[in-house]
Write a protein that holds these residues in place. Structure first.
Motif, PDB file in Angstrom:
ATOM      1  N   SER A   3      -1.028  13.612   3.045  1.00 39.41           N
ATOM      2  CA  SER A   3      -1.157  12.168   2.897  1.00 39.41           C
ATOM      3  C   SER A   3      -2.083  11.843   1.732  1.00 39.41           C
ATOM      4  CB  SER A   3      -1.717  11.552   4.179  1.00 39.41           C
ATOM      5  OG  SER A   3      -0.847  11.781   5.273  1.00 39.41           O
ATOM      6  N   PRO A   4      -1.801  10.787   0.976  1.00 37.18           N
ATOM      7  CA  PRO A   4      -2.664  10.405  -0.147  1.00 37.18           C
ATOM      8  C   PRO A   4      -4.046  10.004   0.355  1.00 37.18           C
ATOM      9  CG  PRO A   4      -1.033   8.700   0.290  1.00 37.18           C
ATOM     10  CD  PRO A   4      -0.645   9.878   1.122  1.00 37.18           C
ATOM     11  N   THR A   5      -5.060  10.314  -0.446  1.00 35.86           N
ATOM     12  CA  THR A   5      -6.439  10.003  -0.091  1.00 35.86           C
ATOM     13  C   THR A   5      -6.987   8.893  -0.980  1.00 35.86           C
ATOM     14  OG1 THR A   5      -7.355  11.596  -1.658  1.00 35.86           O
ATOM     15  CG2 THR A   5      -6.765  12.429   0.538  1.00 35.86           C
ATOM     16  N   LEU A   6      -8.179   8.434  -0.635  1.00 40.11           N
ATOM     17  CA  LEU A   6      -8.852   7.438  -1.459  1.00 40.11           C
ATOM     18  C   LEU A   6      -9.073   7.975  -2.869  1.00 40.11           C
ATOM     19  CD1 LEU A   6     -10.383   4.718  -1.711  1.00 40.11           C
ATOM     20  CD2 LEU A   6     -12.433   5.923  -0.944  1.00 40.11           C
ATOM     21  N   HIS A   7      -9.392   9.267  -2.965  1.00 38.17           N
ATOM     22  CA  HIS A   7      -9.607   9.886  -4.276  1.00 38.17           C
ATOM     23  C   HIS A   7      -8.323   9.825  -5.107  1.00 38.17           C
ATOM     24  CE1 HIS A   7     -11.232  12.569  -7.320  1.00 38.17           C
ATOM     25  NE2 HIS A   7     -10.152  13.334  -7.192  1.00 38.17           N
ATOM     26  N   ASP A   8      -7.165  10.060  -4.468  1.00 38.18           N
ATOM     27  CA  ASP A   8      -5.883   9.991  -5.177  1.00 38.18           C
ATOM     28  C   ASP A   8      -5.641   8.575  -5.709  1.00 38.18           C
ATOM     29  OD1 ASP A   8      -5.298  12.665  -4.582  1.00 38.18           O
ATOM     30  OD2 ASP A   8      -4.420  12.104  -2.643  1.00 38.18           O
ATOM     31  N   ASN A  43       0.302   0.949  -3.466  1.00 35.06           N
ATOM     32  CA  ASN A  43       1.734   0.764  -3.219  1.00 35.06           C
ATOM     33  C   ASN A  43       2.544   1.963  -3.711  1.00 35.06           C
ATOM     34  OD1 ASN A  43       1.345  -1.777  -2.082  1.00 35.06           O
ATOM     35  ND2 ASN A  43       1.506  -2.820  -4.060  1.00 35.06           N
ATOM     36  N   GLN A  44       2.160   2.491  -4.849  1.00 37.15           N
ATOM     37  CA  GLN A  44       2.905   3.612  -5.427  1.00 37.15           C
ATOM     38  C   GLN A  44       2.750   4.876  -4.573  1.00 37.15           C
ATOM     39  OE1 GLN A  44       2.280   4.142  -9.639  1.00 37.15           O
ATOM     40  NE2 GLN A  44       3.009   6.263  -9.621  1.00 37.15           N
ATOM     41  N   LEU A  45       1.545   5.116  -4.062  1.00 31.90           N
ATOM     42  CA  LEU A  45       1.280   6.332  -3.288  1.00 31.90           C
ATOM     43  C   LEU A  45       1.611   6.173  -1.807  1.00 31.90           C
ATOM     44  CD1 LEU A  45      -2.187   7.300  -4.827  1.00 31.90           C
ATOM     45  CD2 LEU A  45      -0.019   8.499  -5.180  1.00 31.90           C
ATOM     46  N   GLY A  46       1.726   4.925  -1.342  1.00 29.48           N
ATOM     47  CA  GLY A  46       1.930   4.703   0.094  1.00 29.48           C
ATOM     48  C   GLY A  46       0.672   4.993   0.884  1.00 29.48           C
ATOM     49  N   TYR A  47      -0.470   4.725   0.258  1.00 35.78           N
ATOM     50  CA  TYR A  47      -1.752   4.997   0.919  1.00 35.78           C
ATOM     51  C   TYR A  47      -1.979   4.018   2.066  1.00 35.78           C
ATOM     52  CZ  TYR A  47      -6.830   5.192   1.588  1.00 35.78           C
ATOM     53  OH  TYR A  47      -8.090   5.294   2.133  1.00 35.78           O
ATOM     54  N   VAL A  48      -2.468   4.550   3.202  1.00 35.35           N
ATOM     55  CA  VAL A  48      -2.783   3.725   4.370  1.00 35.35           C
ATOM     56  C   VAL A  48      -4.239   3.954   4.741  1.00 35.35           C
ATOM     57  CG1 VAL A  48      -2.269   3.236   6.785  1.00 35.35           C
ATOM     58  CG2 VAL A  48      -0.419   3.875   5.224  1.00 35.35           C
ATOM     59  N   ARG A  49      -4.997   2.864   4.805  1.00 28.50           N
ATOM     60  CA  ARG A  49      -6.408   2.975   5.176  1.00 28.50           C
ATOM     61  C   ARG A  49      -6.544   3.430   6.622  1.00 28.50           C
ATOM     62  NH1 ARG A  49      -8.117  -2.752   5.085  1.00 28.50           N
ATOM     63  NH2 ARG A  49     -10.240  -2.050   5.487  1.00 28.50           N
ATOM     64  N   ASP A 321      -7.108  -7.178   8.599  1.00 25.98           N
ATOM     65  CA  ASP A 321      -6.154  -7.506   7.538  1.00 25.98           C
ATOM     66  C   ASP A 321      -4.937  -6.599   7.527  1.00 25.98           C
ATOM     67  OD1 ASP A 321      -7.607  -9.700   6.499  1.00 25.98           O
ATOM     68  OD2 ASP A 321      -8.939  -8.332   5.439  1.00 25.98           O
ATOM     69  N   LEU A 322      -4.537  -6.148   8.705  1.00 22.47           N
ATOM     70  CA  LEU A 322      -3.316  -5.369   8.848  1.00 22.47           C
ATOM     71  C   LEU A 322      -2.193  -6.280   9.338  1.00 22.47           C
ATOM     72  CD1 LEU A 322      -4.711  -2.159  10.596  1.00 22.47           C
ATOM     73  CD2 LEU A 322      -4.033  -2.401   8.207  1.00 22.47           C
ATOM     74  N   PRO A 323      -0.942  -5.897   9.118  1.00 22.09           N
ATOM     75  CA  PRO A 323       0.167  -6.708   9.647  1.00 22.09           C
ATOM     76  C   PRO A 323       0.187  -6.638  11.169  1.00 22.09           C
ATOM     77  CG  PRO A 323       0.989  -4.656   8.700  1.00 22.09           C
ATOM     78  CD  PRO A 323      -0.462  -4.737   8.327  1.00 22.09           C
ATOM     79  N   PRO A 324       0.775  -7.623  11.805  1.00 25.20           N
ATOM     80  CA  PRO A 324       0.855  -7.603  13.271  1.00 25.20           C
ATOM     81  C   PRO A 324       1.579  -6.356  13.768  1.00 25.20           C
ATOM     82  CG  PRO A 324       1.491  -9.754  12.406  1.00 25.20           C
ATOM     83  CD  PRO A 324       1.397  -8.831  11.229  1.00 25.20           C
ATOM     84  N   PRO A 325       1.135  -5.772  14.886  1.00 23.31           N
ATOM     85  CA  PRO A 325       1.847  -4.623  15.448  1.00 23.31           C
ATOM     86  C   PRO A 325       3.280  -5.008  15.789  1.00 23.31           C
ATOM     87  CG  PRO A 325      -0.283  -4.945  16.535  1.00 23.31           C
ATOM     88  CD  PRO A 325      -0.046  -6.149  15.688  1.00 23.31           C
TER      89      PRO A 325
END
Length: 343
Positions: A3-8, A43-49, A321-325
């Motif tokens: 999975s992409p990281t904050l560093h990525d 958006n490009q990496l599909g990073y999820v916090r 600030d996430l979308p509704p489940p």
């Protein structure tokens, strides 16, 4: 795949990890150009916090308020009970909840309960709406201060809340009308309708849907003037008993709201002679017993425990600030004596 990281994200955006972190956690003081680069990289990496990890590292919790009618009303009593049952789980998830009670159908009591909440550092507020007009100012103040607002059970103007959780009340009314019409099997009917208050959005929506189906598909069934009971069992018992005794030819009863203890008493005292069907809302100990002994025929239950659980999950998501489940439409359960759930 890793999975992409904050560093990525930071490397692709051409900024430092600290800058990327500031953008993702909305801490400000970052140039607009850098913000756009970080958002494009996400958006490009599909990073999820990892919100849970971030909140844990910051020892951050959620401070929520639920503004509910008093638990003396059976339906809302189930909501209060569900909050109590969830207390231990909520504590472990760093969620603290204050319950603020008001008298049902009292719009000024709702306004008073909501007033001042914007100054108490709540992250989110869930409230049971009553049409909202008198409560618009405190709701606007809450949202202006950054508090997330969710309406429960009965909706109102969309600009006074972020989301609504509850059933489609017009659809519930249409369902009740279909059941009443089918029970009459094409015969002429005379219907008694009871509601807590015509000023309550959920009750008025149910009656709107109910009338529409009867007018279109069952015009041979007459609706008599609506009895308003404020969902009080005593008022329901007195007004319904009077109608049953004095008006001849009643063939059905539909209770839009609560106060079912009084409805059951009135039917048991006056009998069911001539009644083809009795439809109510809410499954409770009272209505369960009445279904089993044939006093009433159908209970439409909107499952307030599920509404409450969805409100908790939704508030935590939108505070972050996430979308509704994702969740399917909340469809009421229709209970007959034959399909009652185990106690």
């Amino acid at each position: 795949m890793k999975s992409p990281t904050l560093h990525d994200v930071a490397r692709l955006a051409g900024v430092s990890s600290a800058t990327a972190d500031r953008v993702l956690n909305r801490r400000g003081n970052v140039a607009e150009k850098s913000v756009r680069k970080v958002e494009e990289a996400v958006n490009q990496l599909g990073y999820v916090r990892n919100i849970a990890a971030a909140n844990l590292s910051k020892k951050r919790g959620y401070h929520l308020a639920f503004v509910l009618p008093r638990r003396s009303h059976a339906f809302f009593g189930r909501m209060h009970e569900q909050l109590q049952k969830a207390a231990l789980h909520l504590k472990s998830a760093r969620v603290s909840i204050d319950v603020i009670e008001f008298e049902a159908f009292d719009i000024h009591a709702l306004e008073a309960a909501l007033s001042g909440l914007s100054e108490t550092n709540y992250d989110g507020v869930a409230f049971v709406g009553l049409g909202q007009e008198a409560a618009l100012k405190p709701l606007e103040a809450l949202r202006a201060s950054g508090v997330k607002v969710v309406s429960l059970v009965s909706d109102g103007p969309q600009d006074c809340r972020d989301h609504y959780i509850g059933i489609d009340n017009e659809k519930a009314g249409r369902t009740a009308a279909r059941l009443v019409g089918m029970a009459h099997a094409g015969n002429i009917g005379r219907l008694i309708v009871a509601a807590g208050s015509l000023d309550a959005r959920d009750h008025s929506d149910r009656i709107k849907g109910f009338r529409a189906v009867l007018k279109r598909d069952f015009p041979n069934i007459e609706i008599t003037p609506v009895i308003e009971t404020m969902d009080q069992p005593r008022q329901m018992r007195e007004l319904l008993s009077e109608r049953l005794r004095n008006d001849a030819g009643n063939t059905a009863i539909y209770n839009v709201g609560s106060g079912n203890e009084g409805l059951v008493d009135a039917i048991r005292m006056n009998g069911r002679d001539g009644l083809s069907v009795c439809v109510v809302h809410e499954l409770s100990t009272c209505t369960r017993d009445a279904l089993e002994d044939g006093t009433i025929d159908v209970a439409i239950d909107q499952r307030p425990e599920i509404e409450l659980n969805r409100a908790l999950a939704l508030l935590q998501a939108i505070v972050d600030d996430l979308p509704p489940p994702p969740a399917p439409e909340l469809i009421p359960a229709i209970y007959l004596r034959d399909n009652l759930p185990n106690e």
